[in-house]
Write a protein that holds these residues in place. Structure first.
Motif, short mmCIF file in Angstrom:
data_model
loop_
_atom_site.label_atom_id
_atom_site.label_comp_id
_atom_site.label_asym_id
_atom_site.label_seq_id
_atom_site.Cartn_x
_atom_site.Cartn_y
_atom_site.Cartn_z
N PHE A 28 9.77 2.77 -0.90
CA PHE A 28 9.36 1.42 -0.52
C PHE A 28 8.45 0.78 -1.58
O PHE A 28 8.71 -0.32 -2.06
N ASN A 29 7.39 1.49 -1.95
CA ASN A 29 6.46 0.94 -2.94
C ASN A 29 7.12 0.70 -4.28
O ASN A 29 6.87 -0.30 -4.94
N GLU A 30 8.01 1.63 -4.67
CA GLU A 30 8.70 1.48 -5.95
C GLU A 30 9.58 0.22 -5.94
O GLU A 30 9.71 -0.47 -6.93
N GLU A 31 10.17 -0.06 -4.77
CA GLU A 31 11.07 -1.21 -4.67
C GLU A 31 10.32 -2.53 -4.58
O GLU A 31 10.72 -3.53 -5.17
N PHE A 32 9.22 -2.56 -3.84
CA PHE A 32 8.61 -3.85 -3.51
C PHE A 32 7.26 -4.14 -4.17
O PHE A 32 6.82 -5.28 -4.19
N VAL A 33 6.57 -3.11 -4.65
CA VAL A 33 5.24 -3.35 -5.23
C VAL A 33 5.37 -3.58 -6.74
O VAL A 33 6.10 -2.85 -7.42
N ILE A 34 4.66 -4.57 -7.24
CA ILE A 34 4.96 -5.10 -8.57
C ILE A 34 4.77 -4.13 -9.74
O ILE A 34 5.57 -4.10 -10.65
N ASP A 35 3.72 -3.32 -9.71
CA ASP A 35 3.51 -2.44 -10.86
C ASP A 35 2.76 -1.17 -10.46
O ASP A 35 2.27 -1.04 -9.34
N GLU A 36 2.67 -0.25 -11.41
CA GLU A 36 2.09 1.05 -11.16
C GLU A 36 0.61 0.98 -10.74
O GLU A 36 0.22 1.64 -9.77
N PRO A 37 -0.22 0.17 -11.44
CA PRO A 37 -1.63 0.10 -11.00
C PRO A 37 -1.77 -0.35 -9.55
O PRO A 37 -2.60 0.17 -8.80
N THR A 38 -0.93 -1.31 -9.13
CA THR A 38 -1.01 -1.77 -7.74
C THR A 38 -0.55 -0.66 -6.79
O THR A 38 -1.13 -0.45 -5.73
N ARG A 39 0.51 0.06 -7.18
CA ARG A 39 0.97 1.17 -6.33
C ARG A 39 -0.13 2.23 -6.20
O ARG A 39 -0.35 2.78 -5.12
N GLU A 40 -0.82 2.48 -7.29
CA GLU A 40 -1.91 3.46 -7.25
C GLU A 40 -3.02 3.00 -6.31
O GLU A 40 -3.57 3.79 -5.54
N LEU A 41 -3.32 1.72 -6.40
CA LEU A 41 -4.33 1.12 -5.52
C LEU A 41 -3.94 1.34 -4.05
O LEU A 41 -4.76 1.74 -3.22
N LEU A 42 -2.68 1.10 -3.74
CA LEU A 42 -2.20 1.26 -2.36
C LEU A 42 -2.27 2.73 -1.94
O LEU A 42 -2.70 3.05 -0.84
N ASN A 43 -1.83 3.61 -2.83
CA ASN A 43 -1.86 5.03 -2.48
C ASN A 43 -3.27 5.49 -2.18
O ASN A 43 -3.50 6.31 -1.30
N LYS A 44 -4.21 4.94 -2.94
CA LYS A 44 -5.58 5.40 -2.80
C LYS A 44 -6.29 4.78 -1.60
O LYS A 44 -7.01 5.44 -0.88
N TYR A 45 -6.08 3.51 -1.37
CA TYR A 45 -6.95 2.81 -0.41
C TYR A 45 -6.26 2.18 0.79
O TYR A 45 -6.92 1.69 1.69
N LEU A 46 -4.93 2.17 0.80
CA LEU A 46 -4.29 1.43 1.89
C LEU A 46 -4.56 2.04 3.26
O LEU A 46 -4.83 1.33 4.23
N PHE A 47 -4.50 3.37 3.36
CA PHE A 47 -4.70 3.98 4.66
C PHE A 47 -6.09 3.66 5.22
O PHE A 47 -6.24 3.24 6.36
N VAL A 48 -7.10 3.82 4.38
CA VAL A 48 -8.47 3.57 4.81
C VAL A 48 -8.68 2.09 5.17
O VAL A 48 -9.24 1.76 6.22
N THR A 49 -8.20 1.19 4.30
CA THR A 49 -8.46 -0.23 4.53
C THR A 49 -7.59 -0.77 5.67
O THR A 49 -7.99 -1.70 6.37
N ASP A 50 -6.41 -0.18 5.85
CA ASP A 50 -5.55 -0.61 6.95
C ASP A 50 -6.19 -0.27 8.30
O ASP A 50 -6.22 -1.08 9.22
#
Ligand code: ZN
Length: 672
Positions: free
Chosen positions: A421-443
């Protein structure tokens, strides 16, 4: 560096079973694999039980006996779902375990899928659609395999069961809700004996219901309807000495063992009331138990166990058997307590006009729990939250419990990494990394802010309660979301220790815009508009922010090889926009400005660009993300000393899906 270290600590607090130094540390496998199995439209996952090792020995033993009580109810649900299910399971498992042919053959592969579907559905019907599964293997394959079984391995009615599998007209739908039909006669569940009609059932309950009863029992909750020798409709009760007695005896035996390890007298009383109810089948006793359960907010360990939800009955009366054993996630619950304690600060500092603020605001603290076992109708497919008891008069007079099961939402989140999903829809690697790191906590924090503070904030002008009419829910959800989004980026979050990195909020911001503008469209059929209130709210916020940030290029739509990507150029400015929109949405809500609310919804929240919609659906289709997910349970094993006393409970996460299903069938078959 410091930020990342704390982030990791926080993440592991939520994710890793901590070894607190009591007893031996169990060796943890290098990487915990959340994905267990994939077949048909199903993805099977596993979940962790973080903090289990932080429970006292007494609590662990309590949890252990409650999990045993949970597993012993499995056969009840199978039988409630369809009268052939237990025989069917015996037959299919015999074929499955005795199979010695080519496992790569098309027939066996199809049979393997069918077997797994039946396990997942707790019977021959799909857990969600309630349609009977369609076998993709041949009838002759199954018949030959049955003929080759050892003596007594197959049930005596095997030929009839084969008919049920292959004849689409037999037992077609577990729960039929089609208006105008006899819902009892056309539903294949086993809460009504064959030949019973809806009219008879309704007449029967109308005759026994007390008029003007302000505290009614849940009629029909724990009974099967059949016909007595006199030809009249009657109820047969699920209880010891009644229907499902053998399974209920095992449940009670384990509840009784659990009661010796109760955390306090109130909890012991709750368990004893439940035992009384299982012994007598008396629904007034069930209400007594439900009240005691709703009022117990002190115990850390908690459970549901019984005939609870009524979706499995087309008339919505009889409860399917289920159990979830859980304990309070103290660190995560602290989050909601921290926010609630500061509720007034949040209200005072919001960007909303002063006249629309509450002078005195009270936060709500919701409990976050960790599931230890899922059973009956909560297994393998399971809810991520619980809100019980169901009886309205009990909720009104004695309160209810509303909880989020965070180790389940966490497993969903973890398993979604790597699904493409992230590979298909998220614009670039730094943003994907950001999501991997913080999305669960911030969600999670977004949800907490939304629920604990957002909905409770703000003040309505007198008489404006329902002024927004059909747009009221979407506007209200937008208000709560904006409150959460605005504060997620506030330095206050770091100050009170709920986030540890000033950039963490960007993960939620990115996902929010991506979901609101693009990916949530995946849930809508081509040609349709956005209807559901939460989806409208998300689209409204994302599209409004996109348009109002256009001059400064805050959010950019980037087209790469015909694919649309979201790029956020200025997160701080985006926060400013959220604040601006929050002030306006609060004004609309407070003053009941229907016209402004309607205009905003219609402009931003409803219409979908058909080309973009098609693009999202096409991109989604390439991902093979299963529409339905469920879980295998951990395995709990008591460690005993020489005298047989339990000294610890070990948790193991390695059991596979088929292995677990076969073991449950072997070790917990009470009714067959
Ligand atoms: Zn809400």
């Amino acid at each position: 560096m410091k930020k990342i270290i704390i982030a990791t600590a926080m993440a592991s607090m939520l994710m890793a079973p901590s070894c607190t130094g009591k007893g031996e540390a169990t060796a943890e496998p290098q990487a915990f694999d959340y994905n267990v199995d994939r077949f048909a439209d199903i993805q099977v996952l596993r979940y962790k039980v973080p903090e289990f090792d932080s429970l006292s020995l007494n609590q662990k033993i309590l949890v252990y006996y409650l999990t045993e009580a949970a597993l012993w109810g499995r056969d009840i649900l199978w039988d409630q779902n369809n009268r052939h299910n237990l025989d069917m399971r015996q037959l299919l498992e015999a074929v499955y375990t005795n199979y010695d042919g080519d496992k790569e053959s098309a027939d066996f592969k199809a049979f393997d899928t069918y077997m797994k579907q039946v396990w997942f559905g707790n019977g021959i019907h799909h857990h969600y659609s309630t349609d009977k599964f369609t076998p993709a293997f041949s009838r002759s394959f199954l018949e030959e395999r049955i003929a080759a079984l050892p003596a007594n391995a197959a049930p005596a009615n095997a030929a009839e069961l084969v008919d049920v599998i292959f004849n689409p007209a037999l037992e077609a739908k577990r729960v039929n809700q089609a208006a105008g039909q006899d819902l009892v006669a056309t539903s294949a569940n086993n809460m009504y004996a064959p030949g019973v009609t809806q009219e008879e059932v309704e007449a029967y309950f109308a005759s026994i219901r007390k008029p003007n009863d302000s505290t009614p029992i849940s009629y029909g909750l724990n009974t099967r309807i059949d016909r007595g020798p006199d030809g009249k409709i009657r109820e047969t009760t699920y209880k010891i000495g009644g229907l499902y007695s053998k399974a209920i005896e095992k449940i009670v035996e384990n509840l009784d063992s659990a009661s010796h390890y109760a955390e306090n007298d109130a909890q012991r009383q709750i368990i004893n009331s439940l035992i009384d109810y299982y012994r007598t089948g008396d629904l007034a006793t069930f209400d007594k138990y439900s009240i005691e359960w709703a009022e117990d907010t002190l115990s850390q360990v908690d459970f549901i166990n019984g005939f609870i939800e009524t979706y499995g009955d087309p008339l919505g009366m009889t409860g399917t058997w289920e159990s979830i054993v859980n304990f309070k996630n103290i660190p995560a619950s602290k989050r909601t307590e921290t926010l609630s304690a500061d509720a007034q600060w949040f209200e005072d500092n919001s960007p909303v006009d002063k006249q629309f603020k509450k002078e005195k605001v009270k936060g709500v603290s919701a409990k976050v729990i960790t599931a230890a076992i899922l059973a009956g109708d909560a297994y393998p497919a399971t809810p991520i939250g619980i809100n019980l008891p169901n009886a309205n008069w009990i909720r009104a007079a004695h309160g209810s419990k509303s909880v989020t099961i965070e180790n389940i939402t966490q497993a969903y989140d973890e398993a979604s990494h790597g699904n493409g999903f992230n590979e298909e829809f998220v614009i670039d690697e730094p943003t994907r990394e950001l999501l991997n790191k913080y999305l669960f906590v911030t969600d999670n924090l977004h949800t907490d802010l939304h629920e604990c503070l957002g909905h409770g904030s703000g003040r309505l002008m007198p008489g404006k309660e329902d002024a927004l009419k059909e747009h009221g829910s979407a506007i209200e959800e937008a208000r709560a979301d904006l409150f959460a989004l605005y504060y997620l980026a506030d330095p206050k979050m770091l100050e009170i220790g709920l986030l540890d990195n000033p950039d963490a909020y960007k993960a939620e911001y990115y996902k929010y815009i991506l979901n609101g503008m693009l990916t949530q469209l995946q849930r809508i059929e081509p040609g349709k508009e956005v209807e559901e209130a939460h989806m409208r709210n998300r689209k409204l916020i994302a599209e409004w922010a996109y348009e109002h940030g256009k001059d400064n290029n805050v959010i950019e739509l980037v087209n790469r090889d015909g694919k649309t990507f979201i790029k956020i150029n200025d997160y701080e400015a985006l926060r400013g926009l959220f604040g601006e929109l929050l002030a306006e949405i609060q004004r609309i809500r407070s003053t009941g400005d229907y016209e402004a609310g309607r205009a905003m919804i219609e402009k931003y929240a409803v219409k979908i660009d058909p080309a973009l919609h098609k693009e999202v659906l096409d991109r989604y289709a390439t991902l093979d993300i299963a529409p339905y997910k469920g879980f295998v349970n951990p395995v709990y094993t008591p460690v005993r000393d020489n005298e047989g006393r339990i000294t610890d409970i070990k948790v193991d996460y390695t059991e596979g899906y088929a292995d677990q299903m076969l073991r449950y069938g072997r070790d917990y078959h009470a009714l067959k």
